[in-house]
Design an enzyme around this catalytic site. Structure first.
Site, PDB file in Angstrom:
ATOM      1  N   GLY A 121       0.531 -10.309   3.087  1.00 19.79           N
ATOM      2  CA  GLY A 121       1.290  -9.118   3.476  1.00 19.79           C
ATOM      3  C   GLY A 121       1.298  -8.168   2.297  1.00 19.79           C
ATOM      4  O   GLY A 121       0.316  -7.466   2.045  1.00 19.79           O
ATOM      5  N   ASP A 230      -3.526   4.408   0.758  1.00 15.06           N
ATOM      6  CA  ASP A 230      -3.010   5.575   0.018  1.00 15.06           C
ATOM      7  C   ASP A 230      -2.865   6.765   0.977  1.00 15.06           C
ATOM      8  O   ASP A 230      -1.854   7.470   0.967  1.00 15.06           O
ATOM      9  CB  ASP A 230      -3.966   5.977  -1.116  1.00 15.06           C
ATOM     10  CG  ASP A 230      -3.845   5.068  -2.343  1.00 15.06           C
ATOM     11  OD1 ASP A 230      -2.839   4.350  -2.468  1.00 15.06           O
ATOM     12  OD2 ASP A 230      -4.780   5.094  -3.175  1.00 15.06           O
ATOM     13  N   GLY A 232      -2.910   6.556   4.360  1.00 11.80           N
ATOM     14  CA  GLY A 232      -2.035   6.170   5.472  1.00 11.80           C
ATOM     15  C   GLY A 232      -0.567   6.388   5.149  1.00 11.80           C
ATOM     16  O   GLY A 232       0.228   6.782   6.013  1.00 11.80           O
ATOM     17  N   GLY A 329      29.549   8.137  16.497  1.00 13.33           N
ATOM     18  CA  GLY A 329      30.601   7.144  16.749  1.00 13.33           C
ATOM     19  C   GLY A 329      30.156   6.117  17.776  1.00 13.33           C
ATOM     20  O   GLY A 329      28.995   5.689  17.777  1.00 13.33           O
ATOM     21  N   GLU A 353       2.591  -0.491   5.956  1.00  9.02           N
ATOM     22  CA  GLU A 353       1.724   0.209   4.983  1.00  9.02           C
ATOM     23  C   GLU A 353       2.314   0.136   3.566  1.00  9.02           C
ATOM     24  O   GLU A 353       2.204   1.072   2.785  1.00  9.02           O
ATOM     25  CB  GLU A 353       1.428   1.632   5.453  1.00  9.02           C
ATOM     26  CG  GLU A 353       0.700   1.590   6.789  1.00  9.02           C
ATOM     27  CD  GLU A 353      -0.008   2.851   7.176  1.00  9.02           C
ATOM     28  OE1 GLU A 353      -0.441   3.598   6.285  1.00  9.02           O
ATOM     29  OE2 GLU A 353      -0.164   3.073   8.388  1.00  9.02           O
TER      30      GLU A 353
HETATM   31  N1  COS Z   1      -7.508   2.766  -4.551  1.00  6.96           N
HETATM   32  C1  COS Z   1      -8.683   2.174  -4.911  1.00  6.96           C
HETATM   33  N2  COS Z   1      -8.741   0.977  -5.557  1.00  6.96           N
HETATM   34  C2  COS Z   1      -7.566   0.397  -5.833  1.00  6.96           C
HETATM   35  C3  COS Z   1      -6.333   0.937  -5.517  1.00  6.96           C
HETATM   36  C4  COS Z   1      -6.323   2.194  -4.838  1.00  6.96           C
HETATM   37  N3  COS Z   1      -5.186   2.781  -4.480  1.00  6.96           N
HETATM   38  N4  COS Z   1      -5.346   0.112  -5.906  1.00  6.96           N
HETATM   39  C5  COS Z   1      -5.946  -0.932  -6.501  1.00  6.96           C
HETATM   40  N5  COS Z   1      -7.296  -0.760  -6.453  1.00  6.96           N
HETATM   41  C6  COS Z   1      -8.297  -1.646  -7.014  1.00  6.96           C
HETATM   42  C7  COS Z   1      -8.031  -1.871  -8.499  1.00  6.96           C
HETATM   43  O1  COS Z   1      -8.679  -0.887  -9.282  1.00  6.96           O
HETATM   44  C8  COS Z   1      -8.613  -3.250  -8.741  1.00  6.96           C
HETATM   45  O2  COS Z   1     -10.010  -3.142  -8.897  1.00  6.96           O
HETATM   46  P1  COS Z   1     -10.803  -4.080  -9.962  1.00  6.96           P
HETATM   47  O3  COS Z   1     -10.593  -5.496  -9.502  1.00  6.96           O
HETATM   48  O4  COS Z   1     -12.225  -3.637  -9.842  1.00  6.96           O
HETATM   49  O5  COS Z   1     -10.198  -3.805 -11.297  1.00  6.96           O
HETATM   50  C9  COS Z   1      -8.369  -3.955  -7.416  1.00  6.96           C
HETATM   51  O6  COS Z   1      -8.180  -2.946  -6.425  1.00  6.96           O
HETATM   52  C10 COS Z   1      -7.150  -4.842  -7.451  1.00  6.96           C
HETATM   53  O7  COS Z   1      -6.052  -4.063  -7.829  1.00  6.96           O
HETATM   54  P2  COS Z   1      -4.675  -4.693  -8.293  1.00  6.96           P
HETATM   55  O8  COS Z   1      -4.935  -5.679  -9.396  1.00  6.96           O
HETATM   56  O9  COS Z   1      -3.734  -3.587  -8.535  1.00  6.96           O
HETATM   57  O10 COS Z   1      -4.271  -5.535  -6.990  1.00  6.96           O
HETATM   58  P3  COS Z   1      -2.991  -6.409  -6.680  1.00  6.96           P
HETATM   59  O11 COS Z   1      -3.451  -7.648  -6.041  1.00  6.96           O
HETATM   60  O12 COS Z   1      -2.091  -6.453  -7.870  1.00  6.96           O
HETATM   61  O13 COS Z   1      -2.291  -5.571  -5.498  1.00  6.96           O
HETATM   62  C11 COS Z   1      -0.880  -3.933  -4.494  1.00  6.96           C
HETATM   63  C12 COS Z   1      -1.881  -4.269  -5.593  1.00  6.96           C
HETATM   64  C13 COS Z   1       0.367  -4.766  -4.547  1.00  6.96           C
HETATM   65  C14 COS Z   1      -0.534  -2.464  -4.736  1.00  6.96           C
HETATM   66  C15 COS Z   1      -1.585  -4.075  -3.126  1.00  6.96           C
HETATM   67  O14 COS Z   1      -1.818  -5.432  -2.822  1.00  6.96           O
HETATM   68  C16 COS Z   1      -0.816  -3.446  -1.998  1.00  6.96           C
HETATM   69  O15 COS Z   1      -0.911  -2.247  -1.762  1.00  6.96           O
HETATM   70  N6  COS Z   1      -0.058  -4.265  -1.235  1.00  6.96           N
HETATM   71  C17 COS Z   1       0.597  -3.803  -0.049  1.00  6.96           C
HETATM   72  C18 COS Z   1      -0.349  -3.924   1.082  1.00  6.96           C
HETATM   73  C19 COS Z   1       0.075  -3.125   2.253  1.00  6.96           C
HETATM   74  O16 COS Z   1       0.352  -1.946   2.163  1.00  6.96           O
HETATM   75  N7  COS Z   1       0.068  -3.792   3.399  1.00  6.96           N
HETATM   76  C20 COS Z   1       0.358  -3.168   4.614  1.00  6.96           C
HETATM   77  C21 COS Z   1      -0.824  -3.356   5.500  1.00  6.96           C
HETATM   78  S1  COS Z   1      -0.989  -2.190   6.747  1.00  6.96           S
HETATM   79  S2  COS Z   1       0.532  -2.445   7.927  1.00  6.96           S
END
Ligand code: COS
Length: 374
Positions: A121, A230, A232, A329, A353
């Site tokens: 998630g 981003d 969305g 109310g 998202e």
């Molecule tokens: N755009 C492009 N690339 C991105 C990015 C973005 N906005 N954010 C991260 N990346 C890339 C990073 O550069 C990194 O690349 P490298 O491995 O080549 O260095 C890679 O993705 C992993 O990034 P990161 O280490 O930041 O990943 P994490 O596992 O720490 O996760 C979060 C980051 C928590 C921000 C992410 O998992 C997230 O957005 N979670 C929520 C998911 C979500 O919105 N779910 C809803 C689904 S739809 S209902």
């Protein structure tokens, strides 16, 4: 013009059915088809690929107008525009765009985005769904949950591990059509809010997908997912602004008409206080949303701005709809007065998202890494 089209459509076609489709959890096929005819399902997609050739600003003002009346319609619209059409337009080959974009951007067909799994998630890279290469196909196996429009969509953008050892760099994206053997919808969720939008569980069992239907390069899937989210999140911010604005409008009307202690309740300072706070927060949320949309349209980094807009707008939607029930109310607590639907619909904007907590994480990471919050 797009705002006016969306407002008129929402008032005339959606308002009369909004309470019924919520109560019955009924997907509004006719009005969704009309949104397509009006050009609302692929607003920022080029006309050559079935879209309206507009931009993100046009998209967010339209989503707000629709969400003011019915958050379910706004969710369906937002997923098709931002989570499905946008990545296909950005990362698809020309052949993929002909087949997987043109009929979707025009709203003839609907698309969905399938990232979330029972164990993935907020921690989105923890994918279990596998895509194993077999000649000129991949074989997909796995279970996806909480897929907005998953039941009604004709195609899904599906994320799966092509190389588990590489972690997030081993995830790839696939376009999979309904009807592909091994791809089935196994469940539709019964939800608190946005009840007329379907939220489904998808199952992939030995599902063969041509290599030609992989979106982007092998291993690029996680970045495609993150970049797509981003964008969305700007749409969800607009949805949250719309939900808040709809509940606020109902509250102002009620405060003018309902009397207590011999005067309209709007003349009591404690009610005025709530209405003034609502109006101020909505305006601020709207401006953050427009700013994120403008950054995206002008080709500037917009991820943290989208996270700020989504965070603030979602929190505003929850606070405003809670106060809107309060202004009403006891009448706010019963379905006849509609405002309770806005209260239930607001909640999802703090969750999908990326939860509000994930938005804060994204904002804080950007601040601590020393780059601009924009
Ligand atoms: N755009 C492009 N690339 C991105 C990015 C973005 N906005 N954010 C991260 N990346 C890339 C990073 O550069 C990194 O690349 P490298 O491995 O080549 O260095 C890679 O993705 C992993 O990034 P990161 O280490 O930041 O990943 P994490 O596992 O720490 O996760 C979060 C980051 C928590 C921000 C992410 O998992 C997230 O957005 N979670 C929520 C998911 C979500 O919105 N779910 C809803 C689904 S739809 S209902």
């Amino acid at each position: 013009m797009i705002q006016a089209v969306a407002r008129e459509f929402a008032d005339e076609a959606v308002r009369p059915i909004a309470a019924d489709i919520d109560r019955d959890a009924r997907f509004p096929r006719d009005t969704v088809r009309r949104m397509g005819e009006l050009g609302l399902m692929g607003i920022a997609i080029p006309e050559a690929y079935g879209g309206s050739g507009g931009d993100t600003i046009g998209y967010v003002v339209a989503v707000e107008e629709v969400a003011k009346v019915c958050a379910s319609h706004a969710a369906i619209m937002s997923v098709n525009n931002s989570l499905y059409c946008d990545p296909v337009a950005k990362f698809g080959t020309d052949r993929q765009k002909q087949r997987f974009l043109a009929p979707y951007a025009s709203g003839v067909k609907l698309g969905c985005f399938s990232l979330t799994e029972p164990e993935a998630g907020s921690d989105a890279s923890n994918q279990s769904t596998l895509a194993v290469r077999d000649g000129d196909h991949y074989v997909l196996d796995g279970r996806k949950i909480f897929v907005t429009t998953g039941r009604e969509a004709s195609a899904a953008l599906v994320f799966a591990q092509t190389d588990r050892a590489k972690g997030n760099r081993g995830i790839s994206a696939f376009l999979v059509e309904k009807g592909t053997p091994g791809f089935s919808v196994v469940k539709t969720e019964d939800k608190l809010g946005i009840r007329a939008s379907d939220t489904a569980e998808l199952l992939f069992e030995r599902c063969r997908v041509p290599v030609a239907d992989r979106l982007g390069d092998e291993g690029q899937g996680f970045k495609i997912a993150m970049a797509t989210l981003d964008g969305g999140r700007i749409g969800i911010a607009a949805q949250a602004v719309g939900i808040a604005a709809g509940a606020y409008e109902l509250s102002v009307a009620y405060a003018r008409e309902r009397k207590s202690f011999g005067i309209p309740i709007g003349q009591h300072q404690m009610v005025q206080w709530m209405l003034a706070d609502m109006a101020t927060a909505i305006e601020a949320a709207r401006l953050l949303t427009w700013r994120a949309a403008w950054l995206k349209d002008t080709g500037q980094p917009f991820g943290p701005a989208a996270a700020m807009a989504k965070l603030y707008a979602a929190e505003t939607a929850m606070k405003v709809t809670t106060d809107a029930v309060q202004v009403h109310g006891g009448y706010g607590f019963i379905k006849e007065y509609q405002v309770e639907r806005y209260f239930r619909d607001a909640k999802i904007t703090q969750i999908y998202e990326g939860t509000s907590q994930i938005q804060k994480l994204i904002i804080a990471r950007r601040l601590l890494h020393g780059t601009s919050a924009a």
